[in-house]
Design an enzyme around this catalytic site. Structure first.
Site, PDB file in Angstrom:
ATOM      1  N   CYS A   5      38.333  38.224  41.877  1.00 53.52           N
ATOM      2  CA  CYS A   5      38.723  37.163  42.808  1.00 53.52           C
ATOM      3  C   CYS A   5      37.549  36.200  42.867  1.00 53.52           C
ATOM      4  CB  CYS A   5      39.025  37.741  44.182  1.00 53.52           C
ATOM      5  SG  CYS A   5      39.408  36.464  45.387  1.00 53.52           S
ATOM      6  N   ASN A  57      41.295  38.548  35.355  1.00 49.26           N
ATOM      7  CA  ASN A  57      42.658  38.805  35.827  1.00 49.26           C
ATOM      8  C   ASN A  57      43.580  37.782  35.132  1.00 49.26           C
ATOM      9  OD1 ASN A  57      41.783  36.553  37.203  1.00 49.26           O
ATOM     10  ND2 ASN A  57      42.547  37.170  39.184  1.00 49.26           N
ATOM     11  N   CYS A 107      42.785  29.476  44.570  1.00 49.09           N
ATOM     12  CA  CYS A 107      42.527  30.681  43.780  1.00 49.09           C
ATOM     13  C   CYS A 107      41.407  30.321  42.804  1.00 49.09           C
ATOM     14  CB  CYS A 107      43.798  31.087  43.033  1.00 49.09           C
ATOM     15  SG  CYS A 107      43.557  32.492  41.926  1.00 49.09           S
TER      16      CYS A 107
HETATM   17  N1  LIG Z   1      45.865  37.594  43.273  1.00 49.28           N
HETATM   18  C1  LIG Z   1      44.862  37.777  42.271  1.00 49.28           C
HETATM   19  C2  LIG Z   1      43.533  38.230  42.799  1.00 49.28           C
HETATM   20  C3  LIG Z   1      42.875  37.217  43.737  1.00 49.28           C
HETATM   21  C4  LIG Z   1      42.438  35.936  43.039  1.00 49.28           C
HETATM   22  C5  LIG Z   1      41.645  35.068  44.001  1.00 49.28           C
HETATM   23  N2  LIG Z   1      42.368  34.475  45.045  1.00 49.28           N
HETATM   24  C6  LIG Z   1      40.674  34.137  43.337  1.00 49.28           C
HETATM   25  O1  LIG Z   1      40.092  33.320  44.066  1.00 49.28           O
HETATM   26  O2  LIG Z   1      40.408  34.253  42.148  1.00 49.28           O
HETATM   27  C7  LIG Z   1      45.343  38.817  41.234  1.00 49.28           C
HETATM   28  O3  LIG Z   1      46.154  39.692  41.568  1.00 49.28           O
HETATM   29  O4  LIG Z   1      44.889  38.742  40.092  1.00 49.28           O
END
Ligand SMILES: N[C@@H](CCC[C@H](N)C(=O)O)C(=O)O
Length: 301
Positions: free
Chosen positions: A88, A164, A224
Site C-alpha cells: 500500500c 500488488n 491509491c
Molecule cells: N487495495 C490494495 C491495497 C491498498 C493499496 C493502497 N491504497 C495504496 O495506496 O497503494 C490491494 O488489494 O492491492
C-alpha cells in the site's frame, strides 16, 4: 471522567484521503481476524478506514523475519474487507509518519518491510513524504492486457504490477466509470488470479493525469499510491517514455480525488512517489465494543 477500562491503542491517519486505522503492535501480540479488521474499518459502526496498518517489528512476524536485517518495522496491511494485500503506497507514507510521530525513529529515512519487499520512506523539508516504490512490473503475453467493464462500457487496460496488481484503463471522461459501487469487470480473470485494483485515467496536460480507482478489498477510494504509480508508468509508456531505455527520469503529476501525488520513474527503473501523510487522531478501542478475542489481544490483558 471516564472509568472505562483502558483499551487497545489505535490511531487514524490518511495520505491524499486514503485513510487508515493504525494499530501499533510492536511485539506481534495481535492477530486480527478478517472480521475484526472489517469492523475496525467500518465507517458507521467502527473507526472507519480504507484499510488497516498494523505496525509490527519485522522479527516478530513470520513474513517479516527475512526482512528484519533491512527493516526494523513491518507494515501488515489489510484492506477494509479484512483481506491481506502485498503493498500500500499511501500506507507506507502514513506508516512512516506514525514511526516519526510515535518517536520509534528520528531518522528522516526509514525502511519499511512489506509483503512485496522492503520500501523506504523519506521525510521531506516541506512536510511531504517520498516513498521508494520499487520497479513496476509489466507482464508480457496473455497477462499484459485485459478488458475492464463498467455497465455497457468497455476499455482496454494495461497490467502493471507495483507489488500488488493493477489494471490501468485510459478513458475519455472519469465520469464514464459511473458510481463504481461494484468492482468493475476484468477479463480474462486468469490475468489477475488474485483479483485486481482498477484505475481509470484521463489527461490533464503534459505529464499530468488524473485518476479514479476501485481498490480490491476496499471499493472506490479517494486515492491509491500503488495505483497512482501504476498509472504514471502506463501513461509514460503510452507517451513513448521509458526512463530505463531513455536514460532519463520521467516525472508525472497524478491527481487523485483526495489530492495530488508527484511520481518519478528513474532512469534506473525505480519509482518514487511524493505526497502528504497525516496523523489525525489517537485513541483507544473500547474493549466492550471489540471483543479482545477477535484480536487475540494479549495486550488487553
Ligand atoms: N487495495 C490494495 C491495497 C491498498 C493499496 C493502497 N491504497 C495504496 O495506496 O497503494 C490491494 O488489494 O492491492
Amino acid at each position: 471522567m471516564s472509568t472505562a477500562p483502558a483499551g487497545l491503542p489505535f490511531l487514524k491517519g490518511h495520505g491524499t484521503e486514503n485513510d487508515f486505522v493504525i494499530l501499533p503492535d510492536p511485539d506481534g501480540a495481535l492477530a486480527p481476524t478478517p472480521a475484526a479488521v472489517a469492523r475496525l474499518c467500518d465507517r458507521r459502526a467502527g473507526v472507519g478506514g480504507d484499510g488497516l496498518l498494523r505496525v509490527v517489528r519485522s522479527d516478530a512476524l513470520p513474513e517479516g523475519r527475512t526482512l528484519a536485517d533491512e527493516a526494523t518495522w513491518f507494515m501488515d496491511y489489510r484492506n477494509a474487507d479484512g483481506s491481506v494485500a502485498e503493498m500500500c503506497g499511501n500506507g507506507v507514507r502514513v506508516f512512516a509518519r506514525f514511526l516519526w510521530h510515535a518517536g520509534l525513529t528520528d531518522d528522516p529515512m526509514v525502511a519499511v518491510g512489506t509483503r512485496a519487499g522492503v520500501r523506504w520512506a523519506r521525510r521531506e523539508a516541506d512536510g511531504g513524504v517520498t516513498v521508494g516504490m520499487g520497479r513496476a512490473g509489466l507482464p508480457s503475453g496473455r497477462e499484459a492486457t485485459a478488458t475492464v467493464t463498467v455497465g455497457e462500457r468497455h476499455w482496454p487496460a494495461l497490467h502493471v504490477d507495483m507489488g500488488n496488481p493493477h489494471a490501468v484503463a485510459f478513458v475519455e471522461d472519469l465520469a464514464h466509470a459511473g458510481p463504481l459501487l461494484d468492482a468493475p469487470g476484468v477479463a480474462p480473470a486468469a490475468a489477475y488470479p488474485h483479483g485486481t485494483n482498477v484505475e481509470f485515467v484521463v489527461d490533464r496536460g503534459p505529464a499530468h493525469v488524473a485518476l479514479r480507482v476501485h481498490e480490491r478489498g476496499s471499493g472506490e477510494t479517494r486515492s491509491c499510491g500503488t495505483g497512482a504509480c501504476a498509472v504514471m508508468v502506463a501513461a509514460a509508456r503510452r507517451d513513448g517514455r521509458d526512463p530505463v531505455a531513455d536514460g532519463r527520469d520521467a516525472t508525472y503529476t497524478v491527481d487523485v480525488p483526495g489530492g495530488r501525488l508527484v511520481i518519478t520513474e528513474r532512469a534506473d527503473g525505480e519509482v518514487e512517489m511524493t505526497g502528504p501523510a497525516v496523523i489525525v487522531a489517537e485513541g483507544s478501542l473500547d474493549p466492550s465494543w471489540l471483543d479482545p478475542a477477535e484480536l487475540r489481544a494479549t495486550a488487553l490483558g
